[in-house]
Design a protein around this motif. Structure first.
Motif, PDB file in Angstrom:
ATOM      1  N   UNK A  38       0.808  -1.217   0.000  1.00  0.00           N
ATOM      2  CA  UNK A  38       0.000   0.000   0.000  1.00  0.00           C
ATOM      3  C   UNK A  38       0.846   1.275   0.000  1.00  0.00           C
ATOM      4  N   UNK A  39       1.787   1.361   0.945  1.00  0.00           N
ATOM      5  CA  UNK A  39       2.562   2.602   1.076  1.00  0.00           C
ATOM      6  C   UNK A  39       3.437   2.858  -0.160  1.00  0.00           C
ATOM      7  N   UNK A  40       4.114   1.827  -0.713  1.00  0.00           N
ATOM      8  CA  UNK A  40       4.895   2.099  -1.936  1.00  0.00           C
ATOM      9  C   UNK A  40       4.034   2.641  -3.081  1.00  0.00           C
ATOM     10  N   UNK A  41       2.810   2.146  -3.217  1.00  0.00           N
ATOM     11  CA  UNK A  41       1.965   2.642  -4.303  1.00  0.00           C
ATOM     12  C   UNK A  41       1.645   4.124  -4.114  1.00  0.00           C
ATOM     13  N   UNK A  42       1.462   4.536  -2.857  1.00  0.00           N
ATOM     14  CA  UNK A  42       1.211   5.956  -2.592  1.00  0.00           C
ATOM     15  C   UNK A  42       2.493   6.773  -2.764  1.00  0.00           C
ATOM     16  N   UNK A  43       3.607   6.242  -2.251  1.00  0.00           N
ATOM     17  CA  UNK A  43       4.867   6.994  -2.292  1.00  0.00           C
ATOM     18  C   UNK A  43       5.353   7.210  -3.718  1.00  0.00           C
ATOM     19  N   UNK A  44       5.077   6.250  -4.586  1.00  0.00           N
ATOM     20  CA  UNK A  44       5.552   6.354  -5.962  1.00  0.00           C
ATOM     21  C   UNK A  44       4.609   7.138  -6.860  1.00  0.00           C
ATOM     22  N   UNK A  45       3.504   7.638  -6.307  1.00  0.00           N
ATOM     23  CA  UNK A  45       2.502   8.310  -7.148  1.00  0.00           C
ATOM     24  C   UNK A  45       2.962   9.727  -7.522  1.00  0.00           C
ATOM     25  N   UNK A  46       2.486  10.181  -8.669  1.00  0.00           N
ATOM     26  CA  UNK A  46       2.637  11.590  -9.048  1.00  0.00           C
ATOM     27  C   UNK A  46       1.595  12.404  -8.271  1.00  0.00           C
ATOM     28  N   UNK A  47       1.869  13.701  -8.025  1.00  0.00           N
ATOM     29  CA  UNK A  47       0.905  14.523  -7.270  1.00  0.00           C
ATOM     30  C   UNK A  47      -0.508  14.443  -7.835  1.00  0.00           C
ATOM     31  N   UNK A  48      -0.654  14.476  -9.171  1.00  0.00           N
ATOM     32  CA  UNK A  48      -2.010  14.486  -9.735  1.00  0.00           C
ATOM     33  C   UNK A  48      -2.746  13.163  -9.503  1.00  0.00           C
ATOM     34  N   UNK A  49      -2.009  12.123  -9.135  1.00  0.00           N
ATOM     35  CA  UNK A  49      -2.680  10.848  -8.846  1.00  0.00           C
ATOM     36  C   UNK A  49      -3.273  10.815  -7.438  1.00  0.00           C
ATOM     37  N   UNK A  50      -2.908  11.782  -6.602  1.00  0.00           N
ATOM     38  CA  UNK A  50      -3.335  11.790  -5.199  1.00  0.00           C
ATOM     39  C   UNK A  50      -4.154  13.012  -4.840  1.00  0.00           C
ATOM     40  N   UNK A  51      -4.073  14.074  -5.668  1.00  0.00           N
ATOM     41  CA  UNK A  51      -4.702  15.342  -5.303  1.00  0.00           C
ATOM     42  C   UNK A  51      -5.994  15.553  -6.077  1.00  0.00           C
ATOM     43  N   UNK A  52      -6.848  16.415  -5.541  1.00  0.00           N
ATOM     44  CA  UNK A  52      -8.050  16.827  -6.276  1.00  0.00           C
ATOM     45  C   UNK A  52      -7.630  17.530  -7.569  1.00  0.00           C
ATOM     46  N   UNK A  53      -8.581  17.652  -8.505  1.00  0.00           N
ATOM     47  CA  UNK A  53      -8.242  18.211  -9.806  1.00  0.00           C
ATOM     48  C   UNK A  53      -7.660  19.621  -9.703  1.00  0.00           C
ATOM     49  N   UNK A  54      -8.118  20.411  -8.717  1.00  0.00           N
ATOM     50  CA  UNK A  54      -7.569  21.760  -8.571  1.00  0.00           C
ATOM     51  C   UNK A  54      -6.319  21.795  -7.696  1.00  0.00           C
ATOM     52  N   UNK A  55      -5.879  20.613  -7.242  1.00  0.00           N
ATOM     53  CA  UNK A  55      -4.630  20.524  -6.484  1.00  0.00           C
ATOM     54  C   UNK A  55      -4.690  21.100  -5.083  1.00  0.00           C
ATOM     55  N   UNK A  56      -5.887  21.392  -4.583  1.00  0.00           N
ATOM     56  CA  UNK A  56      -5.975  22.095  -3.298  1.00  0.00           C
ATOM     57  C   UNK A  56      -5.946  21.163  -2.089  1.00  0.00           C
ATOM     58  N   UNK A  57      -6.185  19.878  -2.312  1.00  0.00           N
ATOM     59  CA  UNK A  57      -6.226  18.966  -1.173  1.00  0.00           C
ATOM     60  C   UNK A  57      -6.001  17.542  -1.686  1.00  0.00           C
ATOM     61  N   UNK A  58      -5.869  16.596  -0.770  1.00  0.00           N
ATOM     62  CA  UNK A  58      -5.768  15.199  -1.163  1.00  0.00           C
ATOM     63  C   UNK A  58      -7.146  14.671  -1.546  1.00  0.00           C
ATOM     64  N   UNK A  59      -7.172  13.645  -2.404  1.00  0.00           N
ATOM     65  CA  UNK A  59      -8.415  12.992  -2.807  1.00  0.00           C
ATOM     66  C   UNK A  59      -8.368  11.545  -2.331  1.00  0.00           C
ATOM     67  N   UNK A  60      -9.049  11.242  -1.210  1.00  0.00           N
ATOM     68  CA  UNK A  60      -8.959   9.880  -0.662  1.00  0.00           C
ATOM     69  C   UNK A  60      -9.463   8.799  -1.623  1.00  0.00           C
ATOM     70  N   UNK A  61     -10.372   9.149  -2.530  1.00  0.00           N
ATOM     71  CA  UNK A  61     -10.857   8.146  -3.484  1.00  0.00           C
ATOM     72  C   UNK A  61      -9.748   7.750  -4.457  1.00  0.00           C
ATOM     73  N   UNK A  62      -9.014   8.752  -4.940  1.00  0.00           N
ATOM     74  CA  UNK A  62      -7.883   8.434  -5.821  1.00  0.00           C
ATOM     75  C   UNK A  62      -6.845   7.597  -5.072  1.00  0.00           C
TER      76      UNK A  62
END
Lengths: 262, 262
Positions: A38-62
């Motif tokens: 789990x953690x490696x998949x998050x750590x290796x992600x690009x910001x846009x894979x984890x953040x809301x479309x406007x980049x203002x916060x994390x997106x737990x669904x993503x």
């Protein structure tokens, strides 16, 4: 692993904003699953894979989608506890970044802003201990009432039925009525024992009769639910959406009476 | 963890006798579960807790009980894979200490000495790879037949239905008839997709149609089984005895036709 902290690079008052997740039973939030998958998949992600479309916060669904990449479907119990703990930490983080309580954030986003201002709670205790007598059980339950709890729960199924009935009767002396006392068999009974127990406790008018048999044995549950006048509670040991659907489909529960703990 | 070795203090030809266990999918035999819970329970045991009453060999049933001490009931997927791998290694060890093949030991102990001298096997392959065309799929399946396999299995559900049908037709050109080809959807379909697929492949007369939907969705399975003329295969993603019982109770399988893989 009972607790997970997700440290963000959002700084407030000179400190990073941190989200926390917690699982009451640490052994089911496996360190190995978290560290290896789990953690490696998050750590290796690009910001846009984890953040809301406007980049203002994390997106737990993503984040959840990422954590579950290449995972097989099925009721993999320890995996869901591992993922769930991280998921909880991320939601805590998202709410802190928005500077509102999580219940308010969830209500605003998904429930037209409506939220209950109070939550019903109960105290779970009444475990068996060597040498513990019914007076000590009463003292324990009284201590929960003194803390302000109105409902208490005790374990059953660890001693012969007659002895458990005496324990329950002792407990009933310290609460106002049966509706303030729940019992939990922790999946200990087979179908005949579970029905015999349901029949024995019927007259007490208890709050609920929890987990009479194996949590995945829906046929057993349906038989017990049909034989019990006490409300049945179950669900805390299910680890996948299909398991929960199967409980609804096959468990014979009464939506007007019984209690889902999911 | 894919492999587990149990090293005994029985010495033969100057070397310790060792039992081996294997799980084809290492990520479900969690190192953490083994190291934190299962192996310590075995390591801390007294000899009489692990050995047969006469002390002549290990007793895998006692070992299993020990490993499962204080474990909650329920379908804890990764736990069963962890315990199962150790269990397999212990059975291998027991047979080696008795100096007979494990199939012979099991037959002697539990089946009046009767054992099949042959086992039916098949080759699982036919995966999707970027750029892999139907000619390469045919070459792959031919290579299994050249190794002596009579039945081969290929993945389906990763491309549109029409394209999968062309892949299956290409595969059918290299086997003698449909009964030598199985297809595996790996739980990918919802109920409508799964039924549409069942109807499309019916005319091919395939060996089986494996895991059409979520492995725990027994209601989906019952609908698909009723709509399919191809035998249904499922069960490899169940991780507890109650899960298997639920499959039998609710999955709508035909005992004369369908295939359990447990």
């Amino acid at each position: 692993v009972s607790a997970v902290a997700v440290v963000s690079d959002v700084v407030r008052d000179g400190k990073p904003v941190i989200g926390y997740g917690f699982n009451s039973n640490g052994r089911y939030a496996q360190e190995g699953i978290l560290n290896d998958r789990m953690i490696p998949r998050l750590s290796n992600a690009q910001p846009e894979e984890l953040l809301t479309d406007d980049g203002s916060n994390f997106d737990p669904f993503k984040a959840w989608q990422l954590m579950m990449t290449n995972e097989k479907p099925g009721g993999h119990g320890e995996r869901s506890a591992a993922v769930g703990t991280v998921d909880m930490a991320l939601w805590d983080l998202v709410a802190k970044i928005e500077e509102k309580p999580l219940y308010r954030l969830l209500a605003d986003r998904y429930h037209d802003g409506q939220a209950d201002s109070k939550v019903w709670v109960y105290a779970a205790g009444g475990y068996y201990h060597p040498g513990k007598d019914n007076r000590q059980l009463q003292d324990e339950l009284k201590s929960y009432l003194d803390l302000g709890y109105r409902t208490v729960k005790m374990k059953v199924g660890g001693v012969p039925l007659e002895e458990d009935c005496k324990r329950i009767e002792a407990a009933l002396e310290v609460v106002e009525n049966g509706d303030q006392l729940a019992v939990d068999a922790n999946g200990r009974f087979d179908v005949n024992e579970a029905i015999r127990f349901a029949e024995a406790i019927g007259p007490y008018g208890l709050k609920w009769y929890e987990e009479p048999g194996d949590p995945l044995d829906y046929a057993l549950l349906a038989e017990v639910a049909a034989a019990s006048t006490t409300p049945i509670a179950t669900g805390e040991n299910l680890f996948s959406l299909p398991d929960a659907q199967n409980l609804i489909r096959y468990g014979g529960l009464n939506p007007e009476r019984d209690v889902l703990q999911i």
